[in-house]
Design a protein around this motif. Structure first.
Motif: not given
Length: 199
Positions: A72-78, A106-110, A142-148
Protein backbone atom coordinates in the motif's frame (compact mmCIF):
# COMPACT_ATOMS: atom_id res chain seq x y z
CA UNK A 1 1.50 -16.10 -4.64
CA UNK A 2 -0.16 -12.87 -5.76
CA UNK A 3 0.58 -9.31 -4.69
CA UNK A 4 -1.77 -6.33 -5.03
CA UNK A 5 -0.08 -2.95 -5.50
CA UNK A 6 -2.59 -0.52 -3.97
CA UNK A 7 -2.04 3.15 -4.76
CA UNK A 8 -3.75 5.76 -2.63
CA UNK A 9 -2.49 8.91 -4.31
CA UNK A 10 -5.07 11.28 -5.81
CA UNK A 11 -2.51 12.34 -8.43
CA UNK A 12 -0.63 10.40 -11.08
CA UNK A 13 2.24 10.40 -11.54
CA UNK A 14 3.30 10.93 -7.95
CA UNK A 15 6.25 10.04 -5.75
CA UNK A 16 4.25 7.36 -3.94
CA UNK A 17 3.00 5.78 -7.18
CA UNK A 18 6.54 5.71 -8.57
CA UNK A 19 7.87 4.08 -5.40
CA UNK A 20 5.03 1.55 -5.53
CA UNK A 21 5.82 0.71 -9.17
CA UNK A 22 9.54 0.42 -8.35
CA UNK A 23 8.87 -2.15 -5.62
CA UNK A 24 6.31 -3.95 -7.77
CA UNK A 25 8.87 -4.37 -10.56
CA UNK A 26 11.38 -5.92 -8.18
CA UNK A 27 8.81 -8.29 -6.76
CA UNK A 28 7.82 -9.31 -10.29
CA UNK A 29 11.48 -10.08 -11.04
CA UNK A 30 11.38 -12.53 -8.13
CA UNK A 31 8.55 -14.37 -9.86
CA UNK A 32 5.55 -12.99 -7.98
CA UNK A 33 2.36 -12.14 -9.81
CA UNK A 34 1.48 -8.49 -9.27
CA UNK A 35 -1.64 -6.49 -9.98
CA UNK A 36 -1.96 -2.69 -9.74
CA UNK A 37 -4.99 -0.88 -8.35
CA UNK A 38 -5.06 2.92 -8.14
CA UNK A 39 -7.94 4.05 -5.99
CA UNK A 40 -8.17 7.32 -7.96
CA UNK A 41 -9.32 5.29 -10.99
CA UNK A 42 -12.46 4.08 -9.19
CA UNK A 43 -15.73 5.97 -9.81
CA UNK A 44 -15.78 8.73 -7.19
CA UNK A 45 -19.50 8.65 -6.37
CA UNK A 46 -19.59 4.87 -6.00
CA UNK A 47 -16.47 5.01 -3.82
CA UNK A 48 -17.82 7.69 -1.49
CA UNK A 49 -21.25 6.06 -1.26
CA UNK A 50 -19.76 2.57 -0.76
CA UNK A 51 -21.82 1.32 -3.68
CA UNK A 52 -20.94 -2.37 -3.80
CA UNK A 53 -23.24 -2.87 -6.77
CA UNK A 54 -20.89 -0.80 -8.94
CA UNK A 55 -18.83 -3.25 -11.05
CA UNK A 56 -15.56 -1.35 -10.58
CA UNK A 57 -15.99 -1.22 -6.80
CA UNK A 58 -16.91 -4.90 -6.64
CA UNK A 59 -13.87 -5.81 -8.75
CA UNK A 60 -11.54 -3.71 -6.58
CA UNK A 61 -12.79 -5.28 -3.35
CA UNK A 62 -12.40 -8.72 -4.93
CA UNK A 63 -8.83 -7.86 -5.95
CA UNK A 64 -8.02 -7.33 -2.27
CA UNK A 65 -9.70 -10.61 -1.35
CA UNK A 66 -7.73 -12.50 -4.01
CA UNK A 67 -4.31 -11.16 -3.02
CA UNK A 68 -1.90 -12.98 -0.73
CA UNK A 69 -0.03 -9.75 0.01
CA UNK A 70 -0.70 -6.05 -0.44
CA UNK A 71 1.80 -3.24 -0.90
CA UNK A 72 0.00 0.00 0.00
CA UNK A 73 1.40 3.38 -1.01
CA UNK A 74 0.13 6.82 -0.02
CA UNK A 75 1.36 10.38 0.16
CA UNK A 76 1.13 11.96 3.60
CA UNK A 77 -1.24 14.92 3.83
CA UNK A 78 -1.65 16.78 7.13
CA UNK A 79 0.09 14.02 9.09
CA UNK A 80 -2.19 11.26 7.74
CA UNK A 81 -2.70 9.00 4.75
CA UNK A 82 -5.03 10.22 2.04
CA UNK A 83 -8.78 10.43 2.39
CA UNK A 84 -8.99 8.58 -0.93
CA UNK A 85 -7.26 5.56 0.59
CA UNK A 86 -9.38 5.84 3.73
CA UNK A 87 -12.55 5.74 1.62
CA UNK A 88 -11.37 2.55 -0.06
CA UNK A 89 -10.30 0.81 3.14
CA UNK A 90 -13.74 1.62 4.56
CA UNK A 91 -15.23 -0.55 1.80
CA UNK A 92 -13.52 -3.66 3.15
CA UNK A 93 -15.18 -5.98 5.61
CA UNK A 94 -14.05 -5.91 9.23
CA UNK A 95 -11.69 -8.82 8.49
CA UNK A 96 -10.97 -7.70 4.92
CA UNK A 97 -7.22 -8.21 5.28
CA UNK A 98 -7.38 -11.47 7.24
CA UNK A 99 -4.47 -13.77 6.43
CA UNK A 100 -2.75 -11.18 4.24
CA UNK A 101 0.76 -9.74 4.42
CA UNK A 102 0.95 -5.95 4.11
CA UNK A 103 3.87 -3.65 3.32
CA UNK A 104 2.98 0.04 3.85
CA UNK A 105 4.77 2.83 1.95
CA UNK A 106 4.45 6.60 2.20
CA UNK A 107 6.05 9.69 0.74
CA UNK A 108 6.11 13.23 2.03
CA UNK A 109 7.83 16.56 1.75
CA UNK A 110 10.17 16.12 4.71
CA UNK A 111 11.01 14.15 7.83
CA UNK A 112 8.23 15.66 9.96
CA UNK A 113 5.75 12.90 9.09
CA UNK A 114 8.08 9.91 9.26
CA UNK A 115 5.90 8.17 11.84
CA UNK A 116 2.58 8.93 10.14
CA UNK A 117 2.33 5.39 8.76
CA UNK A 118 2.78 3.86 12.18
CA UNK A 119 0.33 6.00 14.13
CA UNK A 120 -2.26 6.54 11.39
CA UNK A 121 -2.29 3.66 8.87
CA UNK A 122 -0.85 0.67 10.76
CA UNK A 123 -3.69 0.52 13.35
CA UNK A 124 -6.26 0.46 10.53
CA UNK A 125 -4.47 -2.37 8.74
CA UNK A 126 -4.27 -4.36 11.95
CA UNK A 127 -7.94 -3.69 12.71
CA UNK A 128 -8.78 -5.16 9.29
CA UNK A 129 -7.13 -8.40 10.40
CA UNK A 130 -3.84 -8.32 8.47
CA UNK A 131 -1.74 -11.38 9.30
CA UNK A 132 1.47 -9.32 9.25
CA UNK A 133 2.12 -5.61 8.76
CA UNK A 134 5.79 -5.18 7.90
CA UNK A 135 8.09 -2.30 8.79
CA UNK A 136 6.80 0.88 7.18
CA UNK A 137 8.87 2.60 4.50
CA UNK A 138 8.74 6.40 4.44
CA UNK A 139 10.63 8.48 1.87
CA UNK A 140 10.79 12.24 1.52
CA UNK A 141 11.10 14.16 -1.70
CA UNK A 142 14.87 14.54 -1.36
CA UNK A 143 15.33 10.75 -1.24
CA UNK A 144 13.48 10.07 -4.49
CA UNK A 145 14.97 11.31 -7.73
CA UNK A 146 13.10 10.99 -11.01
CA UNK A 147 14.53 10.93 -14.52
CA UNK A 148 12.31 10.51 -17.56
CA UNK A 149 14.67 7.97 -19.14
CA UNK A 150 16.28 6.26 -16.14
CA UNK A 151 13.19 6.27 -13.93
CA UNK A 152 13.24 6.37 -10.14
CA UNK A 153 16.53 6.81 -8.32
CA UNK A 154 16.64 6.13 -4.57
CA UNK A 155 19.29 7.56 -2.31
CA UNK A 156 21.33 5.03 -0.35
CA UNK A 157 19.44 5.03 3.00
CA UNK A 158 15.99 4.65 1.44
CA UNK A 159 17.27 2.08 -1.07
CA UNK A 160 18.41 -0.06 1.86
CA UNK A 161 15.02 0.23 3.58
CA UNK A 162 13.20 -0.62 0.36
CA UNK A 163 15.32 -3.72 -0.17
CA UNK A 164 14.76 -4.77 3.44
CA UNK A 165 10.99 -4.39 2.93
CA UNK A 166 11.09 -6.48 -0.24
CA UNK A 167 13.14 -9.15 1.53
CA UNK A 168 10.73 -9.21 4.50
CA UNK A 169 7.71 -9.56 2.26
CA UNK A 170 9.35 -12.27 0.14
CA UNK A 171 10.29 -14.25 3.24
CA UNK A 172 6.74 -13.95 4.56
CA UNK A 173 5.27 -15.14 1.27
CA UNK A 174 7.65 -18.10 1.26
CA UNK A 175 6.48 -19.12 4.72
CA UNK A 176 2.84 -18.57 3.78
CA UNK A 177 3.18 -20.71 0.65
CA UNK A 178 4.83 -23.48 2.67
CA UNK A 179 2.07 -23.43 5.26
CA UNK A 180 -0.60 -23.69 2.56
CA UNK A 181 1.17 -26.59 0.87
CA UNK A 182 1.47 -28.41 4.18
CA UNK A 183 -2.21 -27.85 4.93
CA UNK A 184 -3.15 -29.19 1.50
CA UNK A 185 -1.46 -32.56 2.06
CA UNK A 186 -2.56 -33.13 5.64
CA UNK A 187 -5.38 -35.66 6.04
CA UNK A 188 -8.67 -34.22 7.25
CA UNK A 189 -9.13 -34.19 11.00
CA UNK A 190 -11.78 -36.67 12.05
CA UNK A 191 -13.72 -35.97 15.19
CA UNK A 192 -14.75 -38.99 17.24
CA UNK A 193 -18.41 -39.89 16.96
CA UNK A 194 -20.24 -40.07 20.24
CA UNK A 195 -22.52 -43.06 20.40
CA UNK A 196 -25.71 -42.67 22.33
CA UNK A 197 -26.39 -45.37 24.84
CA UNK A 198 -29.94 -46.72 25.00
CA UNK A 199 -31.86 -45.46 28.01
Amino acid sequence: MSILLLGGSPQLPSSSSRLLAFIGERLALQGYGTRKLDVRDLPAQALLLADYTDPAIAEAVQAVADADAIVIATPIYKAAYTGLLKAFLDLLAQDGLAGKLVLPLATGGGHAHTLALDYALRPVLQALGAKQVYTSIYANAQQLGWHEERGLNLDEPIAGRVQAGIDELSAGLYVLAGARQAAAVLPPVRTPQTQLQPA
